[in-house]
Write a protein that holds these residues in place. Structure first.
Motif, mmCIF file in Angstrom:
data_model
loop_
_atom_site.group_PDB
_atom_site.id
_atom_site.type_symbol
_atom_site.label_atom_id
_atom_site.label_comp_id
_atom_site.label_asym_id
_atom_site.label_seq_id
_atom_site.Cartn_x
_atom_site.Cartn_y
_atom_site.Cartn_z
ATOM 1 N N MET A 1 5.381 -72.971 9.155
ATOM 2 C CA MET A 1 4.277 -72.067 9.426
ATOM 3 C C MET A 1 2.990 -72.705 8.911
ATOM 4 S SD MET A 1 3.684 -68.106 8.287
ATOM 5 C CE MET A 1 5.198 -67.618 9.064
ATOM 6 N N ILE A 2 1.925 -72.502 9.664
ATOM 7 C CA ILE A 2 0.619 -73.056 9.297
ATOM 8 C C ILE A 2 -0.403 -71.926 9.318
ATOM 9 C CG2 ILE A 2 -1.209 -74.660 9.968
ATOM 10 C CD1 ILE A 2 1.060 -76.321 11.325
ATOM 11 N N ILE A 3 -1.215 -71.863 8.280
ATOM 12 C CA ILE A 3 -2.319 -70.899 8.213
ATOM 13 C C ILE A 3 -3.590 -71.708 8.014
ATOM 14 C CG2 ILE A 3 -3.335 -68.985 6.934
ATOM 15 C CD1 ILE A 3 -0.443 -68.203 6.147
ATOM 16 N N GLY A 4 -4.592 -71.441 8.827
ATOM 17 C CA GLY A 4 -5.840 -72.187 8.728
ATOM 18 C C GLY A 4 -7.043 -71.284 8.868
ATOM 19 N N LYS A 5 -8.211 -71.897 8.730
ATOM 20 C CA LYS A 5 -9.478 -71.175 8.877
ATOM 21 C C LYS A 5 -10.284 -71.826 9.993
ATOM 22 C CE LYS A 5 -9.767 -69.372 4.298
ATOM 23 N NZ LYS A 5 -10.668 -68.567 3.528
ATOM 24 N N SER A 6 -10.787 -70.998 10.893
ATOM 25 C CA SER A 6 -11.494 -71.520 12.066
ATOM 26 C C SER A 6 -12.718 -72.352 11.699
ATOM 27 C CB SER A 6 -11.902 -70.380 13.000
ATOM 28 O OG SER A 6 -12.794 -69.490 12.358
ATOM 29 N N ILE A 28 -5.188 -73.781 17.586
ATOM 30 C CA ILE A 28 -3.769 -74.118 17.646
ATOM 31 C C ILE A 28 -3.520 -74.832 18.966
ATOM 32 C CG2 ILE A 28 -1.419 -73.205 17.709
ATOM 33 C CD1 ILE A 28 -2.536 -70.712 16.221
#
Length: 115
Positions: A1-6, A28
């Motif tokens: 799982m990957i969580i990022g900030k735009s 993504i």
């Protein structure tokens, strides 16, 4: 799982005859190894617009903020914050920002389409 900030993703900027005042961030896609879809964040400056075009793939669009004038074969339609737009493949379309505030929207396309 990957969580990022735009905002940590560097935008591609477009400002020419066909595309005016547009920033695109691929949130993504191939960058994260997503096998099926590409999620992009567009910011369109006041007076800006995407190209008027069509292609084989569909779009799923969600308006995060601002107001879009959606150019369709049946005439212009308004999509405000909280609206969604489904653009089937091979339908001529354009997103225009005729307002005085920035327009931001998420656009999801199949992975085989151009990011």
């Amino acid at each position: 799982m990957i969580i990022g900030k735009s905002l940590e993703i560097k935008p591609q900027k477009f400002d020419n005859k066909e595309i005016k005042g547009v920033e695109k961030r691929v949130l993504i896609g191939k960058n994260l190894g997503a096998p099926n879809f590409v999620m992009r964040l567009f910011t369109v400056a006041p007076g800006g617009h995407s190209p008027k075009h069509s292609h084989d793939w569909e779009h799923e669009v969600y308006i995060l903020s601002g107001t879009a004038t959606v150019v369709t074969p049946d005439g212009d339609r308004i999509a405000e914050t909280g609206s969604f737009v489904y653009v089937p493949g091979n339908v001529v379309h354009q997103f225009r920002n005729d307002s005085k505030e920035a327009l931001k929207f998420i656009c999801v396309i199949p992975e085989y389409a151009e990011e």
